[in-house]
Every structure is written in C-alpha cells, then in structure tokens.
Design a protein around this motif. Structure first.
Motif, PDB file in Angstrom:
ATOM      1  N   GLU A  13       0.834  -1.207   0.000  1.00 44.36           N
ATOM      2  CA  GLU A  13       0.000   0.000   0.000  1.00 44.36           C
ATOM      3  C   GLU A  13       0.867   1.255   0.000  1.00 44.36           C
ATOM      4  OE1 GLU A  13      -3.349   0.651   0.028  1.00 44.36           O
ATOM      5  OE2 GLU A  13      -3.918  -1.454  -0.189  1.00 44.36           O
ATOM      6  N   GLN A  14       1.935   1.235   0.803  1.00 48.13           N
ATOM      7  CA  GLN A  14       2.805   2.409   0.895  1.00 48.13           C
ATOM      8  C   GLN A  14       3.521   2.665  -0.430  1.00 48.13           C
ATOM      9  OE1 GLN A  14       4.997   1.129   4.359  1.00 48.13           O
ATOM     10  NE2 GLN A  14       3.743   2.374   5.735  1.00 48.13           N
ATOM     11  N   LEU A  15       4.010   1.604  -1.066  1.00 45.70           N
ATOM     12  CA  LEU A  15       4.668   1.785  -2.356  1.00 45.70           C
ATOM     13  C   LEU A  15       3.662   2.238  -3.409  1.00 45.70           C
ATOM     14  CD1 LEU A  15       7.000   1.752  -4.294  1.00 45.70           C
ATOM     15  CD2 LEU A  15       6.792  -0.747  -4.443  1.00 45.70           C
ATOM     16  N   ALA A  16       2.484   1.631  -3.412  1.00 43.89           N
ATOM     17  CA  ALA A  16       1.444   2.034  -4.376  1.00 43.89           C
ATOM     18  C   ALA A  16       1.106   3.512  -4.214  1.00 43.89           C
ATOM     19  CB  ALA A  16       0.195   1.178  -4.181  1.00 43.89           C
ATOM     20  N   PRO A  45      -7.144  -2.721  -5.858  1.00 45.11           N
ATOM     21  CA  PRO A  45      -7.910  -2.240  -7.010  1.00 45.11           C
ATOM     22  C   PRO A  45      -7.293  -0.965  -7.566  1.00 45.11           C
ATOM     23  CG  PRO A  45      -9.379  -2.776  -5.186  1.00 45.11           C
ATOM     24  CD  PRO A  45      -7.970  -2.831  -4.647  1.00 45.11           C
ATOM     25  N   GLY A  46      -7.286  -0.835  -8.875  1.00 46.67           N
ATOM     26  CA  GLY A  46      -6.726   0.343  -9.511  1.00 46.67           C
ATOM     27  C   GLY A  46      -5.229   0.263  -9.745  1.00 46.67           C
ATOM     28  N   SER A  48      -3.618  -0.960 -12.037  1.00 50.54           N
ATOM     29  CA  SER A  48      -3.186  -0.758 -13.428  1.00 50.54           C
ATOM     30  C   SER A  48      -2.699   0.670 -13.657  1.00 50.54           C
ATOM     31  CB  SER A  48      -4.317  -1.093 -14.401  1.00 50.54           C
ATOM     32  OG  SER A  48      -5.420  -0.243 -14.183  1.00 50.54           O
ATOM     33  N   ALA A  49      -2.973   1.563 -12.728  1.00 44.67           N
ATOM     34  CA  ALA A  49      -2.493   2.943 -12.847  1.00 44.67           C
ATOM     35  C   ALA A  49      -0.989   3.038 -12.617  1.00 44.67           C
ATOM     36  CB  ALA A  49      -3.216   3.843 -11.847  1.00 44.67           C
ATOM     37  N   TYR A  50      -0.416   2.069 -11.899  1.00 43.83           N
ATOM     38  CA  TYR A  50       1.005   2.154 -11.578  1.00 43.83           C
ATOM     39  C   TYR A  50       1.809   0.889 -11.867  1.00 43.83           C
ATOM     40  CZ  TYR A  50      -0.857   0.132  -7.278  1.00 43.83           C
ATOM     41  OH  TYR A  50      -1.527  -0.659  -6.382  1.00 43.83           O
ATOM     42  N   VAL A  51       1.178  -0.240 -12.120  1.00 43.77           N
ATOM     43  CA  VAL A  51       1.914  -1.465 -12.447  1.00 43.77           C
ATOM     44  C   VAL A  51       1.902  -1.662 -13.958  1.00 43.77           C
ATOM     45  CG1 VAL A  51       2.070  -3.970 -12.202  1.00 43.77           C
ATOM     46  CG2 VAL A  51       1.404  -2.572 -10.241  1.00 43.77           C
ATOM     47  N   GLN A  52       3.091  -1.665 -14.557  1.00 47.63           N
ATOM     48  CA  GLN A  52       3.221  -1.866 -15.989  1.00 47.63           C
ATOM     49  C   GLN A  52       3.376  -3.336 -16.340  1.00 47.63           C
ATOM     50  OE1 GLN A  52       2.118   0.844 -17.638  1.00 47.63           O
ATOM     51  NE2 GLN A  52       3.828   0.734 -19.037  1.00 47.63           N
ATOM     52  N   ALA A  53       4.277  -4.045 -15.615  1.00 44.75           N
ATOM     53  CA  ALA A  53       4.579  -5.426 -15.967  1.00 44.75           C
ATOM     54  C   ALA A  53       5.159  -6.161 -14.766  1.00 44.75           C
ATOM     55  CB  ALA A  53       5.588  -5.474 -17.116  1.00 44.75           C
ATOM     56  N   GLY A  54       4.866  -7.439 -14.713  1.00 41.00           N
ATOM     57  CA  GLY A  54       5.470  -8.339 -13.737  1.00 41.00           C
ATOM     58  C   GLY A  54       6.103  -9.481 -14.507  1.00 41.00           C
ATOM     59  N   LEU A  55       7.424  -9.507 -14.532  1.00 44.24           N
ATOM     60  CA  LEU A  55       8.154 -10.496 -15.323  1.00 44.24           C
ATOM     61  C   LEU A  55       8.826 -11.503 -14.391  1.00 44.24           C
ATOM     62  CD1 LEU A  55       9.801  -7.773 -17.547  1.00 44.24           C
ATOM     63  CD2 LEU A  55       7.868  -9.216 -18.204  1.00 44.24           C
ATOM     64  N   VAL A  56       8.449 -12.766 -14.520  1.00 41.21           N
ATOM     65  CA  VAL A  56       9.110 -13.815 -13.753  1.00 41.21           C
ATOM     66  C   VAL A  56      10.135 -14.447 -14.681  1.00 41.21           C
ATOM     67  CG1 VAL A  56       8.851 -15.972 -12.489  1.00 41.21           C
ATOM     68  CG2 VAL A  56       7.075 -14.216 -12.325  1.00 41.21           C
TER      69      VAL A  56
END
Length: 166
Positions: A13-16, A45-46, A48-56
């Motif tokens: 939450e803090q990073l978001a 929720p929401g 998508s406003a700050y997460v572009q991609a999660g690459l494993v």
C-alpha cells in the motif's frame, strides 16, 4: 525479520501510494520471488495505474531472452549476483516501459546453496535507470517461504524509500 501478510500488504500500500503520488509506473523482474512482488502490488484495485509489468524470469535463459541479461555476466558472476540484478532492472525498465523497476535473484532453498551463496542469500536491485540504481544483498533466515516473504518486504520498503529520496 519476519514478514506476515499484514506487513506485506502495508508495504505494498505504501509503495502504491508513493507511485501514484509521483505519477510513476513500476515493472518487476523476479526470480526467487516468483512474481510475489507483482502480486502484492496488484492486490489493490486500480493497480493498473502504476503497475506496468510483472516479469518472472526464473531461468538464466529467460533472464537473457526477456530482460537482455548478458550471458557473460551470468557465466562470470552467477544468477545470484549484483551485476545480474542490475541488468535485470535495466531490462525490466525497457521491457515493461516503466519509470522504475525492481529485480530479485536469490537462493530461497531448501537446496541450491553453496559456500559462497548459502540458502537465504538474495540480491535485490531497484532504480530508474543505469545511473540511478540501488542494490542490496541480504542473508535471510528461515524456510523457503520465509526467505521469499522477507525478500518481498525488503524490496517493497526499499523501493518506497528510494522514491522518497531517503
């Protein structure tokens, strides 16, 4: 350092909130954490406003093909190393078209450790470009899940401090 669900959620939450306040986006390049950082960030929720991609990128081959990690770096330093996580961050910034990226590579256990890199050894990096990177190495205690949880918490808190300029 323990890392329970409540601590992980709070750190996420803090990073978001910091990402949203600054209008920045993030991409993750995860090996030992297997997408857990991205999971925590996208639980909200929401996101998508700050997460572009999660690459494993668990295998060395994926680190090379997806993130552009130099095979010579992997050969010389090993996947669990500072140069590799630095290259992973740069690759995630590019591949994810993000403002900031994080990377993890470590030995979560129970096996796979060595004298040089025992179980619990994790390299992490985050940054906004080649000239603005931070790295950290930790030697976490506990079983596989505990090592991974501690890594996720450390990264979430580290990126938040980085973005706050502390």
């Amino acid at each position: 350092m323990q890392a329970n669900d409540e601590q992980l959620n709070l750190a996420g939450e803090q990073l978001a909130a910091e990402l949203e306040q600054q209008g920045r986006t993030i991409a993750t390049a995860e090996s030992c954490t297997g997408g857990w950082i991205a999971k925590v960030l996208t639980d909200r929720p929401g996101s998508s406003a700050y997460v572009q991609a999660g690459l494993v990128t668990y295998s060395n081959r994926a680190k090379q093909s997806v993130l552009g990690v130099d095979p010579a770096t992997l050969e010389t330093c090993g996947a669990v190393s500072e140069p590799v996580v630095q290259e992973m961050v740069i690759g995630a910034l590019r591949a994810g078209e993000a403002d900031v990226a994080v990377a993890t590579s470590g030995v979560a256990g129970p096996g796979g450790g060595s004298a040089d890199k025992p179980v619990g050894t994790v390299w992490m990096a985050w940054g906004t470009g080649p000239d603005h990177l931070e790295t950290a190495i930790c030697h976490f205690e506990g079983d596989r899940e505990q090592v991974r949880r501690q890594t996720v918490l450390y990264v979430l808190q580290g990126v938040t401090r980085f973005l706050q300029g502390r």
